[in-house]
Design an enzyme around this catalytic site. Structure first.
Site, short mmCIF file in Angstrom:
data_model
loop_
_atom_site.label_atom_id
_atom_site.label_comp_id
_atom_site.label_asym_id
_atom_site.label_seq_id
_atom_site.Cartn_x
_atom_site.Cartn_y
_atom_site.Cartn_z
NE ARG A 49 6.66 6.87 -14.06
CZ ARG A 49 5.46 7.33 -13.85
NH1 ARG A 49 4.61 7.46 -14.86
NH2 ARG A 49 5.05 7.67 -12.65
N GLY A 50 5.60 3.63 -12.80
CA GLY A 50 4.30 3.72 -12.14
C GLY A 50 3.88 2.32 -11.75
CB ALA A 51 2.91 0.86 -8.48
NE ARG A 93 11.64 1.27 -10.69
CZ ARG A 93 11.00 2.45 -10.70
NH1 ARG A 93 10.08 2.71 -11.60
NH2 ARG A 93 11.28 3.37 -9.81
CD GLN A 115 9.22 10.31 -11.92
OE1 GLN A 115 9.69 11.34 -11.45
NE2 GLN A 115 9.64 9.12 -11.56
CG ASP A 161 5.61 2.86 -6.21
OD1 ASP A 161 5.28 4.06 -6.19
OD2 ASP A 161 6.04 2.28 -7.22
CG ASN A 175 3.85 7.89 -4.01
OD1 ASN A 175 3.71 7.10 -4.95
ND2 ASN A 175 3.63 9.19 -4.14
CE LYS A 176 9.30 8.29 -7.92
NZ LYS A 176 10.50 7.40 -8.01
O1 MRU Z 1 9.66 5.74 -10.05
P1 MRU Z 1 8.27 5.75 -10.57
O2 MRU Z 1 8.01 6.80 -11.60
O3 MRU Z 1 7.83 4.38 -11.04
O4 MRU Z 1 7.38 6.10 -9.32
C1 MRU Z 1 5.98 6.17 -9.47
C2 MRU Z 1 5.28 6.60 -8.23
O5 MRU Z 1 5.88 6.82 -7.20
C3 MRU Z 1 3.80 6.66 -8.31
O6 MRU Z 1 3.30 7.63 -7.44
C4 MRU Z 1 3.21 5.30 -7.91
O7 MRU Z 1 3.80 4.26 -8.65
C5 MRU Z 1 1.75 5.24 -8.12
S1 MRU Z 1 1.37 5.27 -9.85
C6 MRU Z 1 -0.27 5.19 -10.06
#
Ligand code: MRU
Length: 341
Positions: free
Chosen positions: A54-56, A88, A190, A231, A241-242
């Site tokens: 996970r993470g963009a 996603r 996370q 994201d 973002n999250k």
């Molecule tokens: O649902 P996730 O864990 O994929 O969400 C991740 C985030 O919201 C991060 O802040 C974002 O992807 C930036 S990661 C460098």
């Protein structure tokens, strides 16, 4: 380049024509380090959807290697790419990486070596972008900073080093960091599981805080700056973002604190005019009513699970990218940075 990251969430094992993708199962961290092996694009898409990775930026890199698997046969190449694109919806880095892979397909067809080389370039470009972002972002942070962040934006969320966490790493390396406050980030935790794991491995002073604590800590003067990842950043600077990020931006404004977003230019989506056009992933309510397999709400309780929120550009002090820090008016500054990528 000097080695700047000790953790990587994605590895390709073997050569281009017969190798496989391995993902570090982030659902099981920090308790255990388990790698899952994938040899089809559909498998990789499932790994992304189920949050193994996970993470963009990490999602983008993973999908690029997934396209290499799709080009090797099994289902059609287009079906493989389509499965990856459907994994996603919010992280635009996924679609950006697939576009890069599609450009190679348009020129070279299912040339596995060429596709693997492009996926590898996407990976190394991301690592280099994060290191550059770290320098630009660190220069914007106050000295002796106590920095609050959310989710995981570190090596695990990228090809290495991290975006917001990369900036924090750079401030630490400059000897200007007093400490980090990591929001636990319900429901996937996370922050608690992944950000604390990374920071503790690197010996960076950090405290875990629950998602309800930042307002109190800011009101006591215990936070100097907030930095988060993204994201997808719309053309006007609105940043998805999250879930939980938006409330941090509102609190930061109320308490007169700088609020920065750190993201590579691959996260900027100039085709989406503003945050209202960013698709927000809705995940299962089950993920809210259970933690680590344990049900915490009454049986049958209903729950909501939007996985992201949008912070309006007017609450953002600056957007840190590998090409520099964009500031308001973001329409002009982001367009200028995008041209440099
Ligand atoms: O649902 P996730 O864990 O994929 O969400 C991740 C985030 O919201 C991060 O802040 C974002 O992807 C930036 S990661 C460098």
């Amino acid at each position: 380049m000097t080695v700047v990251t000790s953790v990587t969430p994605i590895r390709w094992v073997g050569d281009a024509t017969s190798g496989v993708v391995e993902l570090l199962d982030q659902r099981r961290l920090p308790a255990e380090e388990v790698w899952i092996r994938y040899d089809t694009a559909e498998g990789v898409a499932r790994g992304i959807r189920e949050m193994v990775v996970r993470g963009a930026p990490a999602i983008g890199v993973t999908a690029a290697f997934g396209v290499v698997l799709a080009a090797r046969g099994g289902a059609s190449l287009e079906d493989g790419v389509a499965a990856l694109a459907a994994s996603r919806p919010t992280a635009v880095n996924l679609f950006w990486a697939l576009e890069r892979m599609r450009a190679v397909i348009a020129e070279r067809g299912a040339d596995v070596e060429a596709l693997w080389a492009e996926a590898e370039r996407i990976r190394t470009d991301d690592l280099a972008a994060n290191v550059a972002m770290g320098e630009f972002g660190a220069a914007a942070m106050p000295d002796d900073a106590r920095i609050l962040t959310i989710c995981n934006t570190g090596s695990l969320a990228t090809a290495g080093y991290g975006t917001a966490l990369g900036v924090i790493r750079s401030v630490h390396r400059q000897g200007r960091l007093r400490g980090v406050m990591a929001c636990e980030t319900r429901p996937y935790l996370q922050g608690a599981r992944l950000t604390m794991w990374e920071l503790m491995r690197d010996g960076i002073a950090a405290e875990l805080v629950t998602d309800g604590m930042p307002g109190h800590l800011m009101s006591r003067g215990e936070v100097d700056a907030v930095i988060v990842g993204a994201d997808r950043i719309a053309a006007n600077g609105d940043a998805a973002n999250k879930i939980g990020t938006y409330q941090l931006a509102v609190l930061a404004r109320f308490h007169n604190l700088p609020f920065y977003v750190a993201a590579p230019t691959s996260t900027i989506d100039l085709e989406t005019a503003d945050g209202s056009g960013i698709p927000i992933e809705q995940r299962s309510a089950d993920e809210v009513v259970r933690i680590g397999g344990v049900t915490i709400a009454p049986v049958g309780a209903k729950a909501r699970h939007p996985a992201f929120d949008v912070t309006p550009a007017e609450l953002v002090t600056g957007i840190v990218t590998e090409a520099g820090v964009a500031r308001a008016p973001f329409g002009a500054s982001l367009a200028a940075l995008e041209k440099m990528r």
